[in-house]
Motif scaffolding. Structure first.
Motif, PDB file in Angstrom:
ATOM      1  N   VAL A  18       2.660   2.424   2.474  1.00 51.16           N
ATOM      2  CA  VAL A  18       2.726   3.132   3.750  1.00 51.16           C
ATOM      3  C   VAL A  18       3.861   2.611   4.629  1.00 51.16           C
ATOM      4  N   LEU A  19       4.555   1.587   4.159  1.00 50.35           N
ATOM      5  CA  LEU A  19       5.697   1.072   4.910  1.00 50.35           C
ATOM      6  C   LEU A  19       6.817   0.824   3.911  1.00 50.35           C
ATOM      7  N   TYR A  23      -6.709   0.635   0.109  1.00 51.39           N
ATOM      8  CA  TYR A  23      -6.111  -0.134   1.191  1.00 51.39           C
ATOM      9  C   TYR A  23      -7.002  -0.024   2.408  1.00 51.39           C
ATOM     10  N   TYR A  83     -13.139  10.943   2.192  1.00 54.59           N
ATOM     11  CA  TYR A  83     -12.274  10.110   1.363  1.00 54.59           C
ATOM     12  C   TYR A  83     -12.465  10.399  -0.117  1.00 54.59           C
ATOM     13  N   PRO A  91      -6.872  -1.006   6.255  1.00 53.45           N
ATOM     14  CA  PRO A  91      -6.063  -1.594   7.332  1.00 53.45           C
ATOM     15  C   PRO A  91      -6.916  -2.460   8.253  1.00 53.45           C
ATOM     16  N   GLU A 140      -3.050   5.394   9.352  1.00 53.20           N
ATOM     17  CA  GLU A 140      -2.718   4.354   8.377  1.00 53.20           C
ATOM     18  C   GLU A 140      -3.604   4.482   7.141  1.00 53.20           C
ATOM     19  N   GLN A 141      -4.885   4.702   7.395  1.00 49.84           N
ATOM     20  CA  GLN A 141      -5.816   4.848   6.276  1.00 49.84           C
ATOM     21  C   GLN A 141      -5.512   6.133   5.496  1.00 49.84           C
ATOM     22  N   LEU A 142      -5.230   7.178   6.245  1.00 51.66           N
ATOM     23  CA  LEU A 142      -4.933   8.469   5.608  1.00 51.66           C
ATOM     24  C   LEU A 142      -3.662   8.372   4.765  1.00 51.66           C
ATOM     25  N   ALA A 143      -2.669   7.660   5.316  1.00 53.83           N
ATOM     26  CA  ALA A 143      -1.380   7.560   4.631  1.00 53.83           C
ATOM     27  C   ALA A 143      -1.511   6.788   3.333  1.00 53.83           C
ATOM     28  N   ALA A 144      -2.535   5.924   3.246  1.00 53.18           N
ATOM     29  CA  ALA A 144      -2.695   5.107   2.051  1.00 53.18           C
ATOM     30  C   ALA A 144      -3.418   5.850   0.933  1.00 53.18           C
ATOM     31  N   THR A 145      -3.836   7.087   1.191  1.00 59.51           N
ATOM     32  CA  THR A 145      -4.470   7.864   0.135  1.00 59.51           C
ATOM     33  C   THR A 145      -3.418   8.740  -0.543  1.00 59.51           C
ATOM     34  N   ALA A 187       0.819  -1.212   0.000  1.00 58.60           N
ATOM     35  CA  ALA A 187       0.000   0.000   0.000  1.00 58.60           C
ATOM     36  C   ALA A 187       0.855   1.264   0.000  1.00 58.60           C
ATOM     37  N   LYS A 210      -0.499   5.026  -4.730  1.00 53.74           N
ATOM     38  CA  LYS A 210      -1.718   5.215  -3.940  1.00 53.74           C
ATOM     39  C   LYS A 210      -2.951   5.617  -4.751  1.00 53.74           C
ATOM     40  N   GLY A 238      -9.803   2.441  10.595  1.00 54.55           N
ATOM     41  CA  GLY A 238      -9.002   3.648  10.407  1.00 54.55           C
ATOM     42  C   GLY A 238      -9.797   4.871  10.024  1.00 54.55           C
ATOM     43  N   LEU A 282       4.457   4.477   7.992  1.00 54.71           N
ATOM     44  CA  LEU A 282       4.374   3.861   9.310  1.00 54.71           C
ATOM     45  C   LEU A 282       5.758   3.366   9.701  1.00 54.71           C
ATOM     46  N   ARG A 287      -6.926  -2.456  11.544  1.00 55.12           N
ATOM     47  CA  ARG A 287      -7.536  -1.646  12.594  1.00 55.12           C
ATOM     48  C   ARG A 287      -8.427  -0.596  11.940  1.00 55.12           C
ATOM     49  N   GLU A 322      -4.203  11.344  15.233  1.00 52.28           N
ATOM     50  CA  GLU A 322      -4.398  10.431  14.108  1.00 52.28           C
ATOM     51  C   GLU A 322      -3.566   9.161  14.290  1.00 52.28           C
ATOM     52  N   TRP A 323      -2.366   9.329  14.832  1.00 49.04           N
ATOM     53  CA  TRP A 323      -1.540   8.139  15.077  1.00 49.04           C
ATOM     54  C   TRP A 323      -2.177   7.295  16.156  1.00 49.04           C
ATOM     55  N   GLU A 324      -2.628   7.948  17.210  1.00 52.72           N
ATOM     56  CA  GLU A 324      -3.160   7.201  18.341  1.00 52.72           C
ATOM     57  C   GLU A 324      -4.423   6.440  17.982  1.00 52.72           C
ATOM     58  N   ARG A 325      -5.294   7.067  17.190  1.00 51.36           N
ATOM     59  CA  ARG A 325      -6.570   6.420  16.897  1.00 51.36           C
ATOM     60  C   ARG A 325      -6.481   5.466  15.719  1.00 51.36           C
ATOM     61  N   GLY A 326      -5.320   5.388  15.082  1.00 51.98           N
ATOM     62  CA  GLY A 326      -5.170   4.442  13.983  1.00 51.98           C
ATOM     63  C   GLY A 326      -5.729   4.967  12.673  1.00 51.98           C
ATOM     64  N   THR A 327      -6.085   6.256  12.630  1.00 50.07           N
ATOM     65  CA  THR A 327      -6.624   6.792  11.390  1.00 50.07           C
ATOM     66  C   THR A 327      -5.520   7.192  10.429  1.00 50.07           C
ATOM     67  N   TYR A 352      -9.331  11.464  -2.502  1.00 49.94           N
ATOM     68  CA  TYR A 352      -8.999  10.792  -3.755  1.00 49.94           C
ATOM     69  C   TYR A 352      -9.366  11.640  -4.966  1.00 49.94           C
TER      70      TYR A 352
END
Lengths: 308, 363
Positions: A56-57, A84, A104, A86, B200-205, A54, A79, A90, B362, A88, B193-198, A108
């Motif tokens: 992100v890593l 993607y 979103y 995740p 990761e989703q944001l980074a993938a956009t 994805a 992207k 998100g 991440l 958890r 955003e890091w704490e709530r896990g949002t 996008y």
């Protein structure tokens, strides 16, 4: 493999966190329109692998190309074409369902004119339409996942990367989720989905069995099952635990595994070894209710591969 | 991005309350608490003379308005315990031969014992005391005769005619508060955003880093500007501090200063990745320097040289010049162009660093 250029080409991909090698030298290709499964226990490296795909890593070694775009050289370029999701949740729990979708769509760059039609389609699958004004944090687990998937799909991606989308989801939402995924794949979207539920793995076109960051096996579910050495005898017996202990050292038994209250016994041939095994149990005073030859499930395959 | 952040902010009542209440609270607390004006000096008197002269002198003290008489002492032994407590700051001792010496035309002594544990206050008390004694002895010498002294000083203090310390504190406080509130507010946003896990989703956009950072800054810039107005209005309204400058110039420079401070908050937030840690760091890197090294509390010119050099790096130092200039002096762009330029540099730096520090990755 088809002749067409692969949608995803992973070559020697690796990532480590300190001393732990989360993913090590993984290579595979996924064809356009394929539903590809990543199956393995927790800690097998599924999430790390998907995160690298994805963008992100950052991988420590190797590369992956998504429609020719490298995640190492151009993680942002990747992207645009992917969705993607995740593991958890998100999304923003303090935004409503519609606000999340709009957000979103904005990220996008989905044109306003197209949003309506896309939302309607997504709502058609997800059944989330009545909950448009509800805060995402107030949704049930299954609905949250459907919303997350909807947000990921709002921009018509070419590749879907889903990390355990059905984890902790009720059966009905789980069916809805798979319905959406299958629908997308029908339309030619390539999907890579991870799961720890082996019974879901049989839905995939091809499956990669992951363990300890490496690919143990990669094939269609049917061929993986056929590739299992020996045959599986399923025995329903009283006191299955005692029965397992009896059979575990038997010379003809290659493996015996307890699935619920049934024993899966792997032998060279059910026809020739089956009666002898039933006899062992009866001699020990255990009544065998039923014994029959069965198709090896992916669970059998997986356990064999892990042990081997 | 900005719209989403604004919606979230609106729903996040706790942050909103913090954003609006914190500046008000800080302003009121500091505005009232910090004052270098010494008034109502608690005074005790050991009058061993009981003459008309002694009474005249004490009346002169009383008439000045700076001293309140708490007690009359009978014996010198009472002085020690009295100063040990906090009830009395100054003890005046009039010796038994005070009027006798005065009448004889010989110099008479008056003893003033001051609680020196607060050196600043003690200095001021002594100065007041000296002034009163000086004018009293002048009167005594002239015996009421009117003469024209050869030189008189006509002093006029510009910009702060009454020399009220709050006129100096409140504008500075506005600057300090802005620095703290701005950095604190944004330090939470990315860490959240890091704490709530949002994240990761944001980074993938495919969203651009600058877009995320600007989107996060804009709503807070709005809040920050409202805070500026609120604290300025409160300063004028509650503390009677004059505002003589151009409001637009003030808001404009505040906006640049806020942008820099908000950017700093984002940098902290992106590095800390936890809301608790982020606020703590924000507090330390903004509050202490802005409070101690900006010239708000302590004049920069009396600091040791290395510290003085350090103050050039504190943005609040320049902004305090702006606020004091605009509140008290009413100066225009011609006097503040350097500070204005530095505000713009600070804003650009804060923003640039914020965008650089924010990573869509991440691990």
């Amino acid at each position: 493999m088809t002749d067409a250029a692969p949608a995803i080409a992973v070559r020697g991909l690796g990532c480590r966190f300190g001393e732990i090698r989360a993913v090590e030298d993984v290579s595979f290709e996924v064809s356009p329109g394929e539903l590809f499964g990543l199956v393995g226990p927790d800690g097998a490296g599924k999430t790390t692998l998907l995160r690298m795909l994805a963008g992100v890593l950052r991988p420590d070694g190797g590369d992956a190309q998504l429609y020719g775009v490298s995640v190492v050289r151009d993680p942002e370029g990747v992207k645009h074409e992917i969705a993607y999701m995740p593991q958890r949740f998100g999304l923003y729990t303090d935004l409503t369902v519609m606000e999340n979708l709009d957000f979103y769509a904005d990220l996008y760059g989905v044109p306003q004119a197209e949003r309506r039609a896309r939302l309607e389609r997504l709502f058609h699958f997800s059944n989330l339409a009545p909950f448009g004004d509800r805060l995402a944090g107030a949704l049930s687990g299954g609905m949250k996942q459907k919303l997350a998937l909807s947000c990921a799909l709002i921009h018509l991606p070419k590749i879907l990367l889903l990390d355990e989308p059905t984890f902790g989801v009720d059966p009905i939402s789980r069916r809805d989720l798979w319905l959406i995924v299958h629908e997308m794949v029908e339309e030619g979207v390539t999907a890579v989905v991870s799961t720890a539920y082996l019974d879901e793995a049989e839905r995939f076109d091809r499956v990669a069995l992951l363990h300890g960051g490496r690919v143990l096996a990669l094939d269609t579910p049917a061929r993986l099952q056929r590739g299992l050495s020996g045959e599986v005898l399923v025995i329903e017996v009283e006191a299955p635990r005692a029965a397992r202990d009896l059979l575990v050292d038997h010379p003809k038994v290659r493996r015996v595994t307890l699935f619920g209250d049934k024993l899966h016994v792997t032998v060279a041939s059910v026809a020739s070894d089956g009666p002898a095994i039933e006899r062992v149990l009866r001699d020990a005073g255990l009544s065998v209710h039923r014994a029959h030859k069965a198709e090896a499930s992916l669970e059998d395959v997986f356990i064999e591969r892990l042990a081997g | 991005m900005a719209r989403k952040e604004a919606i979230q902010l609106r729903r996040d009542t706790r942050s909103l309350i913090l954003a609006f209440l914190l500046p008000v609270l800080l302003l009121v607390i500091f505005g009232y608490a910090i004052s270098w004006d010494v008034r109502d000096i608690r005074t005790a008197v050991l009058n061993q003379d009981q003459s008309a002269h002694a009474r005249e002198l004490l009346d002169a003290f009383r008439a000045s308005g700076y001293f309140t008489f708490r007690s009359d002492l009978a014996r010198a032994q009472e002085i020690g315990p009295l100063l040990d407590g906090v009830g009395v700051q100054l003890v005046l001792v009039i010796p038994p031969d005070f009027s006798a010496r005065l009448n004889a035309g010989r110099p008479a002594a008056l003893q003033a014992i001051v609680d020196g544990s607060d050196a600043n206050t003690a200095t001021i008390i002594l100065a007041y005391t000296r002034a009163i004694v000086l004018s009293y002895s002048l009167d005594a010498q002239l015996q009421g005769a009117r003469v024209n002294p050869p030189v008189t000083l006509e002093s006029r203090v510009w910009y702060n005619e009454e020399l009220l310390s709050r006129n100096m504190i409140v504008p500075g406080l506005v600057a300090v508060i802005m620095m703290i509130v701005a950095a604190m507010l944004t330090s939470l946003t990315i860490a959240r955003e890091w704490e709530r896990g949002t994240m990761e989703q944001l980074a993938a956009t495919p969203v651009a880093r600058a877009e995320v950072v600007l989107g996060k800054l804009l709503p807070y810039l709005g809040i920050g500007l409202v805070d500026v107005v609120v604290s300025a209005v409160l300063g004028v309204w509650i503390f009677d501090v004059p505002f003589r400058g151009n409001v637009l110039l003030f808001m404009g420079l505040s906006a640049f200063f806020l942008t820099g401070a908000l950017g700093l908050g984002v940098v902290i937030s992106a590095l800390a990745r936890s809301q608790l840690l982020a606020t703590q760091i924000a507090m330390i890197v903004t509050f202490l320097p802005a409070y101690l090294l900006s010239g708000f509390m302590y004049a920069i010119s009396v600091m040791p040289a290395p510290l003085q050099l350090l103050t050039y790096l504190i943005p609040a130092r320049y902004f305090i010049v702006v606020t004091r200039g605009l509140f008290l002096k009413g100066v225009g762009p011609e006097a503040l162009w350097l500070q204005g330029l530095l505000m713009i540099v600070f804003a650009a730096l804060g923003l640039g660093l914020a965008i650089r520090s924010f990573r869509k990755e991440l691990g």
